[in-house]
Structures are given as structure tokens and as C-alpha cells.
Design a protein around this motif. Structure first.
Motif, PDB file in Angstrom:
ATOM      1  N   SER A 108      31.116  42.848  29.980  1.00  0.00           N
ATOM      2  CA  SER A 108      32.217  42.024  29.487  1.00  0.00           C
ATOM      3  C   SER A 108      31.709  40.604  29.307  1.00  0.00           C
ATOM      4  CB  SER A 108      33.379  42.036  30.484  1.00  0.00           C
ATOM      5  OG  SER A 108      34.388  41.113  30.103  1.00  0.00           O
ATOM      6  N   ASN A 109      32.028  39.997  28.157  1.00  0.00           N
ATOM      7  CA  ASN A 109      31.593  38.630  27.867  1.00  0.00           C
ATOM      8  C   ASN A 109      32.752  37.850  27.262  1.00  0.00           C
ATOM      9  OD1 ASN A 109      28.538  38.952  28.306  1.00  0.00           O
ATOM     10  ND2 ASN A 109      28.989  40.597  26.855  1.00  0.00           N
ATOM     11  N   GLN A 110      33.134  36.767  27.914  1.00  0.00           N
ATOM     12  CA  GLN A 110      34.177  35.888  27.411  1.00  0.00           C
ATOM     13  C   GLN A 110      33.674  34.451  27.472  1.00  0.00           C
ATOM     14  OE1 GLN A 110      38.395  37.057  28.566  1.00  0.00           O
ATOM     15  NE2 GLN A 110      37.251  38.072  30.203  1.00  0.00           N
ATOM     16  N   ILE A 111      33.976  33.667  26.448  1.00  0.00           N
ATOM     17  CA  ILE A 111      33.520  32.283  26.396  1.00  0.00           C
ATOM     18  C   ILE A 111      34.708  31.363  26.636  1.00  0.00           C
ATOM     19  CG2 ILE A 111      32.256  30.557  25.073  1.00  0.00           C
ATOM     20  CD1 ILE A 111      30.716  33.170  25.669  1.00  0.00           C
ATOM     21  N   ASP A 112      34.738  30.744  27.810  1.00  0.00           N
ATOM     22  CA  ASP A 112      35.816  29.818  28.156  1.00  0.00           C
ATOM     23  C   ASP A 112      35.352  28.971  29.330  1.00  0.00           C
ATOM     24  OD1 ASP A 112      38.152  28.470  28.940  1.00  0.00           O
ATOM     25  OD2 ASP A 112      39.413  30.101  28.175  1.00  0.00           O
ATOM     26  N   ALA A 113      34.923  27.756  29.044  1.00  0.00           N
ATOM     27  CA  ALA A 113      34.311  26.904  30.069  1.00  0.00           C
ATOM     28  C   ALA A 113      35.293  26.445  31.140  1.00  0.00           C
ATOM     29  CB  ALA A 113      33.680  25.676  29.407  1.00  0.00           C
ATOM     30  N   ARG A 114      36.604  26.603  30.907  1.00  0.00           N
ATOM     31  CA  ARG A 114      37.591  26.092  31.851  1.00  0.00           C
ATOM     32  C   ARG A 114      38.295  27.171  32.662  1.00  0.00           C
ATOM     33  NH1 ARG A 114      38.691  20.752  30.870  1.00  0.00           N
ATOM     34  NH2 ARG A 114      37.927  19.900  28.891  1.00  0.00           N
ATOM     35  N   ARG A 115      37.927  28.446  32.477  1.00  0.00           N
ATOM     36  CA  ARG A 115      38.688  29.521  33.124  1.00  0.00           C
ATOM     37  C   ARG A 115      37.792  30.520  33.866  1.00  0.00           C
ATOM     38  NH1 ARG A 115      41.845  32.549  28.948  1.00  0.00           N
ATOM     39  NH2 ARG A 115      43.104  33.275  30.702  1.00  0.00           N
ATOM     40  N   HIS A 116      36.677  30.041  34.394  1.00  0.00           N
ATOM     41  CA  HIS A 116      35.782  30.940  35.120  1.00  0.00           C
ATOM     42  C   HIS A 116      36.502  31.662  36.256  1.00  0.00           C
ATOM     43  CE1 HIS A 116      32.833  28.124  33.268  1.00  0.00           C
ATOM     44  NE2 HIS A 116      32.104  29.215  33.156  1.00  0.00           N
ATOM     45  N   GLY A 117      37.218  30.893  37.079  1.00  0.00           N
ATOM     46  CA  GLY A 117      37.900  31.480  38.224  1.00  0.00           C
ATOM     47  C   GLY A 117      38.984  32.453  37.828  1.00  0.00           C
ATOM     48  N   GLU A 118      39.636  32.189  36.730  1.00  0.00           N
ATOM     49  CA  GLU A 118      40.731  33.041  36.264  1.00  0.00           C
ATOM     50  C   GLU A 118      40.232  34.332  35.627  1.00  0.00           C
ATOM     51  OE1 GLU A 118      44.401  32.728  33.011  1.00  0.00           O
ATOM     52  OE2 GLU A 118      43.382  30.921  33.725  1.00  0.00           O
ATOM     53  N   LEU A 119      39.085  34.278  34.968  1.00  0.00           N
ATOM     54  CA  LEU A 119      38.620  35.412  34.171  1.00  0.00           C
ATOM     55  C   LEU A 119      37.637  36.333  34.884  1.00  0.00           C
ATOM     56  CD1 LEU A 119      38.009  33.596  30.747  1.00  0.00           C
ATOM     57  CD2 LEU A 119      39.948  35.054  31.368  1.00  0.00           C
ATOM     58  N   LEU A 120      36.954  35.837  35.919  1.00  0.00           N
ATOM     59  CA  LEU A 120      35.849  36.616  36.473  1.00  0.00           C
ATOM     60  C   LEU A 120      36.298  37.932  37.097  1.00  0.00           C
ATOM     61  CD1 LEU A 120      32.886  36.941  37.018  1.00  0.00           C
ATOM     62  CD2 LEU A 120      33.157  35.587  39.104  1.00  0.00           C
ATOM     63  N   LEU A 121      37.249  37.905  38.017  1.00  0.00           N
ATOM     64  CA  LEU A 121      37.641  39.139  38.696  1.00  0.00           C
ATOM     65  C   LEU A 121      38.257  40.168  37.744  1.00  0.00           C
ATOM     66  CD1 LEU A 121      38.951  37.859  42.151  1.00  0.00           C
ATOM     67  CD2 LEU A 121      36.750  38.892  41.591  1.00  0.00           C
ATOM     68  N   PRO A 122      39.132  39.772  36.804  1.00  0.00           N
ATOM     69  CA  PRO A 122      39.589  40.763  35.823  1.00  0.00           C
ATOM     70  C   PRO A 122      38.446  41.354  34.999  1.00  0.00           C
ATOM     71  CG  PRO A 122      41.062  38.886  35.837  1.00  0.00           C
ATOM     72  CD  PRO A 122      39.886  38.507  36.688  1.00  0.00           C
ATOM     73  N   SER A 123      37.407  40.556  34.750  1.00  0.00           N
ATOM     74  CA  SER A 123      36.251  41.068  34.019  1.00  0.00           C
ATOM     75  C   SER A 123      35.508  42.112  34.840  1.00  0.00           C
ATOM     76  CB  SER A 123      35.308  39.922  33.650  1.00  0.00           C
ATOM     77  OG  SER A 123      35.923  39.016  32.759  1.00  0.00           O
ATOM     78  N   VAL A 124      35.394  41.880  36.155  1.00  0.00           N
ATOM     79  CA  VAL A 124      34.768  42.862  37.032  1.00  0.00           C
ATOM     80  C   VAL A 124      35.568  44.164  37.014  1.00  0.00           C
ATOM     81  CG1 VAL A 124      34.191  43.422  39.429  1.00  0.00           C
ATOM     82  CG2 VAL A 124      33.686  41.138  38.518  1.00  0.00           C
ATOM     83  N   ASP A 125      36.896  44.048  37.123  1.00  0.00           N
ATOM     84  CA  ASP A 125      37.744  45.237  37.089  1.00  0.00           C
ATOM     85  C   ASP A 125      37.584  45.995  35.773  1.00  0.00           C
ATOM     86  OD1 ASP A 125      38.767  44.719  39.599  1.00  0.00           O
ATOM     87  OD2 ASP A 125      40.566  43.703  38.867  1.00  0.00           O
ATOM     88  N   LYS A 126      37.514  45.258  34.674  1.00  0.00           N
ATOM     89  CA  LYS A 126      37.386  45.874  33.353  1.00  0.00           C
ATOM     90  C   LYS A 126      36.074  46.651  33.235  1.00  0.00           C
ATOM     91  CE  LYS A 126      36.806  44.638  28.477  1.00  0.00           C
ATOM     92  NZ  LYS A 126      36.704  43.495  27.509  1.00  0.00           N
TER      93      LYS A 126
END
Length: 225
Positions: free
Chosen positions: A27-45
Motif C-alpha cells: 500500500s502506498n499513499q502520499i500525504d505528508a500530514r497524515r502519517h499517523g492517521e494512514l499507517l495502521l489502516p494501511s497495515v490492515d489493508k
């Protein structure tokens, strides 16, 4: 072997699973301001896509930077927490090494430069003899100050693309990929190579400079009456 890789040292929030032979999901998402918000959902995905549970993971791979303080620590703390809970080792790799490895899969053989955006009109950078061999330690500098050192070399990464006057032969990949990072880690594990951190010791971050946030020097002390 089942390696879970995360990297939040750049604007990319990137996660991948590797079974020792190939990447199973990423999973790859580009968002410099949302690391904390996006990381765990990315792991789940990624786990869901591979049809696996977190407790199947046998090792954690994490990009140690260089990168900005706030984003970088999200990945490092998450990786160390997973490793502690699961009772598995955590392997730290330089984020620039992951980009260099990805450059190799894109056909760049070397020598070349990797440069990521360090903000403040600076880049995090390192030179590579080939996609698996870094020359020296990563550094943070203004592009103009390293122009002579990188002259004539192809360059990859967002930092190179931002400063074409210094990196006229800038190419992709632009962003970090956990798939490349974990593939490099799997190679190194198979070869018995060393990592950025000793076994059992959480990897140290490569900040290369002090964080932007500072304790005020002349704050007013309030005491109860």
C-alpha cells in the motif's frame, strides 16, 4: 519468513508484506500530514489483501530515515510496538537505500544519487555505487552546496525532481516504496548481512538535524499563590 515493512520518513505512507520470495501485498499513499492517521489502516489493508493476520509476521522492517521528526517517528514507534507485542525482531534500513534499490528495478545501475525533500530548501541525500551499495553516510544539505559532488550523475527521488538545476538528470522513482525496502531486507537477511540496528535493539532514527519544535526560551513561569 513473513516480513512486514513500514516507512513514514517521506511524504509516502508505505507498507508491504514479503514472504522471503516475493512481495505479497503493498500500500502506498502520499500525504505528508497524515502519517499517523494512514499507517495502521494501511497495515490492515495489506494484511487483508494477503489473507493473513498480524500474528503470522516473523519480522518487522522499518525505514529509519533520514526524514522529518514528526513523520519519521510514526513509523519507528509503530514498528517497535509491533515487534515488542509479537516478540519478533525489527530491522532498520536507511530510507534512501530503499529508493536506491527501487531505482535498480527501474533500470538504473549506477553510480547515481538519491535525494529526498528535507524541506527548508534542503535535501536528504546519498551517493550510490550501485542499487545495493551506498557511498558514505546520508547527509542533509542545500542542493547548491552539493552541486559539484553530484554533477554528472543520474538522481532519483522527490528531492532531485524539485531541484532540476542541480539534478538535471532526475528520474523516478519519486517516492519511497516499502515493497522495495522489504525486498532489500529479505536479500540482506538471506545473505546474513548487518542492519542499521543490532538484533533486539530498536532502530535509531536518522534525523540529521534538530526538530522544528523547540521549548520556548523566555516563557513565563506560573506558580500558585
Amino acid at each position: 519468513m513473513l516480513l512486514l515493512a513500514v516507512d513514514t520518513a517521506t511524504p509516502a505512507v508505505t507498507v508491504a508484506l514479503h514472504d522471503g520470495e516475493a512481495v505479497l501485498a503493498e500500500s502506498n499513499q502520499i500525504d505528508a500530514r497524515r502519517h499517523g492517521e494512514l499507517l495502521l489502516p494501511s497495515v490492515d489493508k495489506v494484511l487483508a489483501e494477503a489473507g493473513l493476520k498480524l500474528d503470522a509476521v516473523t519480522g518487522i522492517v522499518v525505514g529509519v530515515g533520514p526524514g522529518p521528526y514528526t513523520g519519521l517517528r510514526v513509523g519507528l514507534v509503530t514498528a517497535s510496538t509491533f515487534a515488542s507485542v509479537l516478540g519478533v525482531p525489527v530491522y532498520g534500513l536507511c530510507t534512501l537505500d530503499g529508493l536506491a534499490y527501487a531505482a535498480g528495478t527501474a533500470g538504473i545501475e549506477g553510480p547515481f544519487t538519491v535525494a529526498t525533500d528535507a524541506r527548508r530548501k534542503e535535501v536528504y541525500w546519498a551517493r550510490y555505487e550501485d542499487p545495493r551499495t551506498r557511498v558514505g553516510e546520508p547527509a542533509v544539505d542545500r542542493p547548491a552546496d552539493i552541486a559539484e559532488q553530484v554533477a554528472g550523475l543520474p538522481a532519483v527521488g522527490q528531492g532531485a525532481l524539485l531541484y532540476p538545476e542541480v539534478f538535471p538528470d532526475a528520474r523516478g522513482p519519486e517516492h519511497q516504496s516499502a515493497a522495495a525496502l522489504v525486498s532489500l531486507a529479505a536479500e540482506r537477511l538471506a545473505a546474513g548481512a548487518a542492519f542499521e540496528n543490532a538484533d533486539g535493539v530498536p532502530p535509531a532514527p536518522l534525523y540529521l538535524r534538530r526538530p522544528d519544535a523547540q521549548v520556548p526560551k523566555n516563557y513565563k513561569v506560573v506558580t500558585p499563590k
